[in-house]
Write a protein that holds these residues in place. Structure first.
Motif, PDB file in Angstrom:
ATOM      1  N   VAL A  97      -2.480 -84.506  82.678  1.00  0.00           N
ATOM      2  CA  VAL A  97      -1.631 -84.547  83.870  1.00  0.00           C
ATOM      3  C   VAL A  97      -2.479 -84.195  85.091  1.00  0.00           C
ATOM      4  O   VAL A  97      -3.274 -83.248  85.045  1.00  0.00           O
ATOM      5  CB  VAL A  97      -0.459 -83.542  83.738  1.00  0.00           C
ATOM      6  CG1 VAL A  97       0.408 -83.540  84.984  1.00  0.00           C
ATOM      7  CG2 VAL A  97       0.384 -83.859  82.499  1.00  0.00           C
ATOM      8  N   ASP A  98      -2.297 -84.962  86.156  1.00  0.00           N
ATOM      9  CA  ASP A  98      -2.953 -84.651  87.428  1.00  0.00           C
ATOM     10  C   ASP A  98      -2.154 -83.497  88.061  1.00  0.00           C
ATOM     11  O   ASP A  98      -1.097 -83.716  88.650  1.00  0.00           O
ATOM     12  CB  ASP A  98      -2.941 -85.918  88.302  1.00  0.00           C
ATOM     13  CG  ASP A  98      -3.557 -85.671  89.675  1.00  0.00           C
ATOM     14  OD1 ASP A  98      -3.721 -84.496  90.057  1.00  0.00           O
ATOM     15  OD2 ASP A  98      -3.849 -86.667  90.357  1.00  0.00           O
ATOM     16  N   ALA A  99      -2.686 -82.294  87.898  1.00  0.00           N
ATOM     17  CA  ALA A  99      -1.905 -81.097  88.243  1.00  0.00           C
ATOM     18  C   ALA A  99      -1.569 -81.059  89.737  1.00  0.00           C
ATOM     19  O   ALA A  99      -0.445 -80.709  90.116  1.00  0.00           O
ATOM     20  CB  ALA A  99      -2.664 -79.844  87.828  1.00  0.00           C
ATOM     21  N   ASP A 100      -2.518 -81.414  90.589  1.00  0.00           N
ATOM     22  CA  ASP A 100      -2.268 -81.340  92.039  1.00  0.00           C
ATOM     23  C   ASP A 100      -1.104 -82.242  92.424  1.00  0.00           C
ATOM     24  O   ASP A 100      -0.236 -81.861  93.210  1.00  0.00           O
ATOM     25  CB  ASP A 100      -3.524 -81.753  92.816  1.00  0.00           C
ATOM     26  CG  ASP A 100      -4.596 -80.682  92.708  1.00  0.00           C
ATOM     27  OD1 ASP A 100      -4.236 -79.529  92.400  1.00  0.00           O
ATOM     28  OD2 ASP A 100      -5.778 -81.016  92.900  1.00  0.00           O
ATOM     29  N   SER A 101      -1.082 -83.437  91.851  1.00  0.00           N
ATOM     30  CA  SER A 101      -0.012 -84.384  92.146  1.00  0.00           C
ATOM     31  C   SER A 101       1.308 -83.915  91.505  1.00  0.00           C
ATOM     32  O   SER A 101       2.367 -83.929  92.138  1.00  0.00           O
ATOM     33  CB  SER A 101      -0.429 -85.768  91.607  1.00  0.00           C
ATOM     34  OG  SER A 101       0.657 -86.630  91.557  1.00  0.00           O
ATOM     35  N   ALA A 102       1.238 -83.462  90.250  1.00  0.00           N
ATOM     36  CA  ALA A 102       2.441 -83.111  89.491  1.00  0.00           C
ATOM     37  C   ALA A 102       3.201 -81.937  90.102  1.00  0.00           C
ATOM     38  O   ALA A 102       4.429 -81.883  90.026  1.00  0.00           O
ATOM     39  CB  ALA A 102       2.058 -82.775  88.052  1.00  0.00           C
ATOM     40  N   ARG A 103       2.472 -81.020  90.728  1.00  0.00           N
ATOM     41  CA  ARG A 103       3.120 -79.813  91.254  1.00  0.00           C
ATOM     42  C   ARG A 103       4.186 -80.122  92.304  1.00  0.00           C
ATOM     43  O   ARG A 103       5.103 -79.336  92.510  1.00  0.00           O
ATOM     44  CB  ARG A 103       2.067 -78.876  91.850  1.00  0.00           C
ATOM     45  CG  ARG A 103       1.543 -77.914  90.819  1.00  0.00           C
ATOM     46  CD  ARG A 103       0.710 -76.797  91.410  1.00  0.00           C
ATOM     47  NE  ARG A 103      -0.314 -76.436  90.442  1.00  0.00           N
ATOM     48  CZ  ARG A 103      -1.560 -76.851  90.476  1.00  0.00           C
ATOM     49  NH1 ARG A 103      -1.981 -77.603  91.473  1.00  0.00           N
ATOM     50  NH2 ARG A 103      -2.403 -76.514  89.533  1.00  0.00           N
ATOM     51  N   SER A 104       4.081 -81.272  92.969  1.00  0.00           N
ATOM     52  CA  SER A 104       5.067 -81.608  94.005  1.00  0.00           C
ATOM     53  C   SER A 104       6.434 -81.913  93.392  1.00  0.00           C
ATOM     54  O   SER A 104       7.449 -81.873  94.089  1.00  0.00           O
ATOM     55  CB  SER A 104       4.589 -82.818  94.826  1.00  0.00           C
ATOM     56  OG  SER A 104       4.499 -83.957  93.990  1.00  0.00           O
TER      57      SER A 104
ATOM     58  N   ALA B   5       7.808 -76.538  86.541  1.00  0.00           N
ATOM     59  CA  ALA B   5       6.838 -75.703  85.817  1.00  0.00           C
ATOM     60  C   ALA B   5       5.846 -76.636  85.152  1.00  0.00           C
ATOM     61  O   ALA B   5       6.206 -77.737  84.717  1.00  0.00           O
ATOM     62  CB  ALA B   5       7.550 -74.843  84.775  1.00  0.00           C
ATOM     63  N   LEU B   6       4.597 -76.184  85.073  1.00  0.00           N
ATOM     64  CA  LEU B   6       3.518 -77.014  84.508  1.00  0.00           C
ATOM     65  C   LEU B   6       2.518 -76.090  83.830  1.00  0.00           C
ATOM     66  O   LEU B   6       2.083 -75.100  84.437  1.00  0.00           O
ATOM     67  CB  LEU B   6       2.843 -77.789  85.651  1.00  0.00           C
ATOM     68  CG  LEU B   6       1.511 -78.479  85.376  1.00  0.00           C
ATOM     69  CD1 LEU B   6       1.701 -79.653  84.416  1.00  0.00           C
ATOM     70  CD2 LEU B   6       0.881 -78.982  86.688  1.00  0.00           C
ATOM     71  N   THR B   7       2.161 -76.390  82.594  1.00  0.00           N
ATOM     72  CA  THR B   7       1.177 -75.538  81.912  1.00  0.00           C
ATOM     73  C   THR B   7      -0.222 -75.875  82.427  1.00  0.00           C
ATOM     74  O   THR B   7      -0.537 -77.046  82.648  1.00  0.00           O
ATOM     75  CB  THR B   7       1.217 -75.722  80.385  1.00  0.00           C
ATOM     76  OG1 THR B   7       0.978 -77.100  80.073  1.00  0.00           O
ATOM     77  CG2 THR B   7       2.550 -75.292  79.800  1.00  0.00           C
ATOM     78  N   PRO B   8      -1.079 -74.864  82.591  1.00  0.00           N
ATOM     79  CA  PRO B   8      -2.430 -75.130  83.090  1.00  0.00           C
ATOM     80  C   PRO B   8      -3.361 -75.634  81.988  1.00  0.00           C
ATOM     81  O   PRO B   8      -3.110 -75.405  80.802  1.00  0.00           O
ATOM     82  CB  PRO B   8      -2.885 -73.745  83.576  1.00  0.00           C
ATOM     83  CG  PRO B   8      -2.137 -72.780  82.723  1.00  0.00           C
ATOM     84  CD  PRO B   8      -0.819 -73.427  82.395  1.00  0.00           C
ATOM     85  N   VAL B   9      -4.409 -76.310  82.394  1.00  0.00           N
ATOM     86  CA  VAL B   9      -5.504 -76.687  81.475  1.00  0.00           C
ATOM     87  C   VAL B   9      -6.810 -76.329  82.171  1.00  0.00           C
ATOM     88  O   VAL B   9      -7.045 -76.802  83.285  1.00  0.00           O
ATOM     89  CB  VAL B   9      -5.491 -78.203  81.166  1.00  0.00           C
ATOM     90  CG1 VAL B   9      -6.674 -78.560  80.273  1.00  0.00           C
ATOM     91  CG2 VAL B   9      -4.184 -78.632  80.534  1.00  0.00           C
TER      92      VAL B   9
ATOM     93  N   GLY C 244      -3.664 -74.285  74.739  1.00  0.00           N
ATOM     94  CA  GLY C 244      -4.777 -73.911  73.847  1.00  0.00           C
ATOM     95  C   GLY C 244      -4.700 -72.493  73.315  1.00  0.00           C
ATOM     96  O   GLY C 244      -4.689 -72.285  72.093  1.00  0.00           O
ATOM     97  N   PRO C 245      -4.629 -71.474  74.187  1.00  0.00           N
ATOM     98  CA  PRO C 245      -4.579 -70.094  73.691  1.00  0.00           C
ATOM     99  C   PRO C 245      -3.338 -69.813  72.844  1.00  0.00           C
ATOM    100  O   PRO C 245      -3.402 -69.029  71.892  1.00  0.00           O
ATOM    101  CB  PRO C 245      -4.554 -69.245  74.974  1.00  0.00           C
ATOM    102  CG  PRO C 245      -5.011 -70.125  76.070  1.00  0.00           C
ATOM    103  CD  PRO C 245      -4.758 -71.544  75.660  1.00  0.00           C
ATOM    104  N   VAL C 246      -2.214 -70.463  73.187  1.00  0.00           N
ATOM    105  CA  VAL C 246      -0.984 -70.252  72.390  1.00  0.00           C
ATOM    106  C   VAL C 246      -1.204 -70.849  70.990  1.00  0.00           C
ATOM    107  O   VAL C 246      -0.791 -70.278  69.978  1.00  0.00           O
ATOM    108  CB  VAL C 246       0.248 -70.872  73.088  1.00  0.00           C
ATOM    109  CG1 VAL C 246       1.501 -70.663  72.248  1.00  0.00           C
ATOM    110  CG2 VAL C 246       0.430 -70.265  74.470  1.00  0.00           C
ATOM    111  N   THR C 247      -1.889 -71.988  70.940  1.00  0.00           N
ATOM    112  CA  THR C 247      -2.202 -72.607  69.649  1.00  0.00           C
ATOM    113  C   THR C 247      -3.012 -71.641  68.777  1.00  0.00           C
ATOM    114  O   THR C 247      -2.710 -71.455  67.587  1.00  0.00           O
ATOM    115  CB  THR C 247      -3.007 -73.911  69.871  1.00  0.00           C
ATOM    116  OG1 THR C 247      -2.224 -74.817  70.634  1.00  0.00           O
ATOM    117  CG2 THR C 247      -3.383 -74.560  68.559  1.00  0.00           C
ATOM    118  N   SER C 248      -4.024 -71.025  69.364  1.00  0.00           N
ATOM    119  CA  SER C 248      -4.856 -70.080  68.588  1.00  0.00           C
ATOM    120  C   SER C 248      -4.007 -68.928  68.055  1.00  0.00           C
ATOM    121  O   SER C 248      -4.135 -68.516  66.893  1.00  0.00           O
ATOM    122  CB  SER C 248      -5.985 -69.512  69.457  1.00  0.00           C
ATOM    123  OG  SER C 248      -6.809 -70.545  69.903  1.00  0.00           O
TER     124      SER C 248
END
Ligand code: NAP
Length: 236
Positions: A193-200, A204-208, A213-217
């Protein structure tokens, strides 16, 4: 693998990384069977990508379902489909864990999952369905991807294409879970996901990195503890 090992270390779980690069499929199958039968081992993860045309679909069958903490055996995926208490692939389970932790209402919500792999998209869709979401699964042959995605209250991106999805794919106020981890030329990671664009548009948006990833671990550790408890070799 580094992240999994680090998380295990912090939790006091002994994590042994074996590198079998160059091994034949039958040698790997034998090793997985031996680990499956070893009472000192509670969880087995077979990390992808695999070399020499091997697939997780075939190798996963050699991991005992009771130790299949990353849901690689078809028996585990079948259990998830049937709503049984079997291990789901940890990345797919992480999507649900994040939604549950953030108290996102799933019952009756429209969920769109982009990606249908056996390790992420398909099990994530099954887990959302089990929570009474109305689920659509998209893939590389989906027509009108943008319009389909824009119907979603919950959009899960598990594509493996850097920043494929943007504000145009997102309904105003939607919750977006970005599973993608795509390496860039300079060694960083970007999502699907293009985070800068999606935030508009997204509420809520999960970061990458630092989101799924950390939740998976952590879920791999939780599954390993569950497996150890079920085997009777760890306190309840
Ligand atoms: P995968 O096996 O390559 O599957 C990708 C899926 O995306 C396929 O179903 C494919 O469709 C679909 N797709 C590809 N291009 C598309 C497009 N242009 N439009 C719509 N759909 C498209 O990948 P995966 O193993 O599921 O992984 C997906 C992403 O999650 C990757 O970035 C991976 O690195 C990441 N990942 C993250 C974690 C974590 O812990 N954070 C763990 C595992 C994976 P077809 O089925 O039609 O080919």
């Amino acid at each position: 693998v580094r992240s999994i090992s680090r998380t295990a270390g912090k939790m006091g779980i002994e994590c042994v990384v074996e590198n079998h690069y160059g091994a034949s499929e039958s040698a790997l199958a034998d090793r997985l069977l031996a680990l499956s039968g070893d009472p000192a081992v509670h969880g087995i993860i077979c990390q992808t990508p695999l070399p020499n045309g091997m697939t997780l679909e075939s190798l996963g069958t050699y991991i005992a379902p009771a130790k299949d903490v990353d849901g690689a055996n078809f028996a585990s995926l079948g259990g998830v489909a049937a709503g049984l208490d079997s291990f789901a692939p940890a990345t797919a389970a992480a999507v649900l864990e994040i939604l549950s932790h953030e108290k996102i209402e799933l019952s009756g919500a429209r969920a769109v999952v982009v990606g249908r792999s056996n390790v992420v998209g398909k099990p994530a869709a099954l887990l959302l369905l089990a929570q009474n979401a109305t689920v659509t699964v998209c893939h590389s042959r989906t027509t009108g991807l943008e319009a389909v995605c824009a119907t979603a209250d919950i959009l899960v991106a598990a594509v493996g294409r850097p920043e494929l999805l943007n504000a145009g794919h997102i309904k105003q106020g939607a919750v977006v879970i970005d599973v993608g981890t795509n390496p860039t030329a300079d060694g960083a990671l970007v999502g699907d996901v293009d985070a800068d664009s999606a935030r508009s548009k997204a509420s809520a948006l999960t970061p990458v990195p630092g989101g799924v990833g950390p939740v998976t671990s952590m879920l791999l550790m939780r599954n390993t503890i569950r497996a150890a408890r079920k085997s009777g070799s760890a306190p309840q």
